[in-house]
Design an enzyme around this catalytic site. Sequence first.
Site, PDB file in Angstrom:
ATOM      1  N   SER A 156       3.337   9.299  11.088  1.00  0.00           N
ATOM      2  CA  SER A 156       4.879   9.269  11.240  1.00  0.00           C
ATOM      3  C   SER A 156       5.072  10.178  12.428  1.00  0.00           C
ATOM      4  CB  SER A 156       5.463   9.944  10.058  1.00  0.00           C
ATOM      5  OG  SER A 156       6.790  10.065  10.045  1.00  0.00           O
ATOM      6  N   HIS A 207       4.652  15.618   7.463  1.00  0.00           N
ATOM      7  CA  HIS A 207       4.036  14.441   6.674  1.00  0.00           C
ATOM      8  C   HIS A 207       2.420  14.635   6.817  1.00  0.00           C
ATOM      9  CE1 HIS A 207       6.672  11.229   5.304  1.00  0.00           C
ATOM     10  NE2 HIS A 207       7.491  11.371   6.159  1.00  0.00           N
ATOM     11  N   GLU A 243       9.172   5.582  16.299  1.00  0.00           N
ATOM     12  CA  GLU A 243       9.456   5.242  15.302  1.00  0.00           C
ATOM     13  C   GLU A 243      10.763   5.420  14.749  1.00  0.00           C
ATOM     14  OE1 GLU A 243       7.547   5.478  10.783  1.00  0.00           O
ATOM     15  OE2 GLU A 243       7.127   7.275  12.126  1.00  0.00           O
ATOM     16  N   HIS A 244      11.025   6.873  14.467  1.00  0.00           N
ATOM     17  CA  HIS A 244      12.352   7.377  14.099  1.00  0.00           C
ATOM     18  C   HIS A 244      13.089   7.750  15.455  1.00  0.00           C
ATOM     19  CE1 HIS A 244       9.900   7.803  10.498  1.00  0.00           C
ATOM     20  NE2 HIS A 244      11.001   7.186  10.032  1.00  0.00           N
ATOM     21  N   GLN A 261     -10.582   0.674   1.175  1.00  0.00           N
ATOM     22  CA  GLN A 261     -11.055  -0.298   0.164  1.00  0.00           C
ATOM     23  C   GLN A 261      -9.736  -0.994  -0.544  1.00  0.00           C
ATOM     24  OE1 GLN A 261     -11.718   3.023   0.406  1.00  0.00           O
ATOM     25  NE2 GLN A 261     -11.467   3.947  -1.783  1.00  0.00           N
ATOM     26  N   GLN A 299       9.664  15.663   9.807  1.00  0.00           N
ATOM     27  CA  GLN A 299       8.453  14.769  10.202  1.00  0.00           C
ATOM     28  C   GLN A 299       7.039  15.337  10.345  1.00  0.00           C
ATOM     29  OE1 GLN A 299       8.658  11.097  10.027  1.00  0.00           O
ATOM     30  NE2 GLN A 299      10.468  12.364   8.808  1.00  0.00           N
ATOM     31  N   TYR A 303       0.893  -1.188  -0.031  1.00  0.00           N
ATOM     32  CA  TYR A 303       0.120  -0.130   0.030  1.00  0.00           C
ATOM     33  C   TYR A 303       0.933   1.384   0.001  1.00  0.00           C
ATOM     34  CZ  TYR A 303      -3.704   3.406   1.062  1.00  0.00           C
ATOM     35  OH  TYR A 303      -4.293   4.643   0.479  1.00  0.00           O
ATOM     36  N   ASP A 344      14.856   7.801   5.405  1.00  0.00           N
ATOM     37  CA  ASP A 344      13.660   7.949   4.480  1.00  0.00           C
ATOM     38  C   ASP A 344      13.957   7.494   2.997  1.00  0.00           C
ATOM     39  OD1 ASP A 344      11.720   8.440   6.292  1.00  0.00           O
ATOM     40  OD2 ASP A 344      11.587  10.370   6.125  1.00  0.00           O
ATOM     41  N   GLU A 376       0.409 -37.067  28.299  1.00  0.00           N
ATOM     42  CA  GLU A 376      -0.726 -36.035  27.855  1.00  0.00           C
ATOM     43  C   GLU A 376      -2.021 -36.716  27.317  1.00  0.00           C
ATOM     44  OE1 GLU A 376       2.094 -32.178  26.294  1.00  0.00           O
ATOM     45  OE2 GLU A 376       0.953 -33.528  24.749  1.00  0.00           O
ATOM     46  N   HIS A 416      -0.659 -40.659  19.277  1.00  0.00           N
ATOM     47  CA  HIS A 416       0.795 -39.958  19.246  1.00  0.00           C
ATOM     48  C   HIS A 416       1.726 -40.847  19.427  1.00  0.00           C
ATOM     49  CE1 HIS A 416      -1.176 -36.120  18.819  1.00  0.00           C
ATOM     50  NE2 HIS A 416      -0.104 -35.317  18.550  1.00  0.00           N
ATOM     51  N   ASN A 443      -2.629   6.335   6.579  1.00  0.00           N
ATOM     52  CA  ASN A 443      -3.391   7.270   7.752  1.00  0.00           C
ATOM     53  C   ASN A 443      -4.044   6.175   8.730  1.00  0.00           C
ATOM     54  OD1 ASN A 443      -5.831   6.320   6.544  1.00  0.00           O
ATOM     55  ND2 ASN A 443      -6.150   8.100   5.612  1.00  0.00           N
TER      56      ASN A 443
END
Length: 438
Positions: A233, A258, A322-323, A186, A255, A124, A356, A410, A415, A209
Amino acid sequence: MNKIDSPRREDWDVVLKRPTQTVADIEATVNTVFDEVKRDGDLTLRKYTKKFDGVSLDIFMVSDNEIAQANELVSEELRAAIQLAKSNIEKFHVAQKTDSVEVETTDGVHCWQEKRPIQKVGLYIPGGTAPLFSTILMLAVPANIAGCQEIILCSPPDSQGNINPAILYTANLCGVTKIFKVGGIQAIAGMTFGTESIPQVYKIFGPGNQFVTVAKQIATKHGVAIDMPAGPSELLVAADDTANAAFVASDLLSQAEHGVDSQVILVSTSKTLIDAVEKEVALQIEDLPRKEIAQKAIGNSKLIFVENDQVAIDLINEYAPEHYIICVENEDFYIKNTVNAGSVFIGNYTPESAGDYASGTNHTLPTNGYAKQYSGVNLDSFMKSMTFQKISEAGIKEIGNAIEIMAEAEGLQAHKNAVTLRLKSLSPSQPSPKGNAK
């Protein structure tokens, strides 16, 4: 920016709160779209593409002719930059290849592990206020190195029904199999279930997003894996008086631009630096084309003064950025003691922008504190480990009795029988297992 002076540990949860909605706030909307896509396929894709992207499309798949036209619209200068970045990203991710692991755990018991590519992956790529063609490099390059057979890409169209030329050029350069003009919830639903146009995939990658982030999480309920819950971000900078205030401000703004829901934080043991950075942010933001977006993000952001390096590290690990940029005198202390971060950038001349785009590391990283338990995308993200074993006659004799004892403990008689039959075939004098014909 919001200045915070020596926050108490019991207040850190509030101080470090992200400006994001919860899954519960968005989940109902996502589930509605998912149900419609599952039921009506392309019809639903057309409905929401018209609603959210403002364009009516009969065909979602990008044609070869459209790709060829897009290639002509990308400047030679940008092509060269993309190819340089691709080369560095390839080098870093090829280096992540590992050999198979083989061991004889007991005489006659051979076990080994090999990696296999995920056959079908979906990428994506956001394309709204910033067409992130760089993310294609970060995803399609390792997917190809891993050997994925089918690489599907979805990105939202503009109001004319087109995808940014740089996205198409980069996708074609990096070996993407098929490109579709579909965005948002979608797109994630389309790759999850498959439609008349979009193939179903086994794992979905890429940022987006908050709606895309929740959609990816919902996809996991329908048997599709995801890279991570990567959302808006974020950047945290740890800096002291050895840092360059202008550099720090530029990183924070890089950042902040973004999106309005991005967050940037400065953690410092120096009030002097904090004041200087605040002034630099105010100066630099005025020249940004995305000033309005950056200003809203800056409103979510913090300048935090802490008493010493240990408190700084504790707070940083709690936030799990994240960063994460380290510009301090005692950088070894920060590097050694950082345990929660997506990607780390060290020193005054290591901007987050390098990661990046072109240094070679991957910029698809965990946000919202998920760096506490998730890794950023890497070569292994596009592969799965498979274990193999082969046991000889001598080997089954070595471990067979232990298996029988454990299976019986068990209460799993079948088995146990699976081993007992084999042991009997190797020792004809041994009694047959209970319940089996002699």
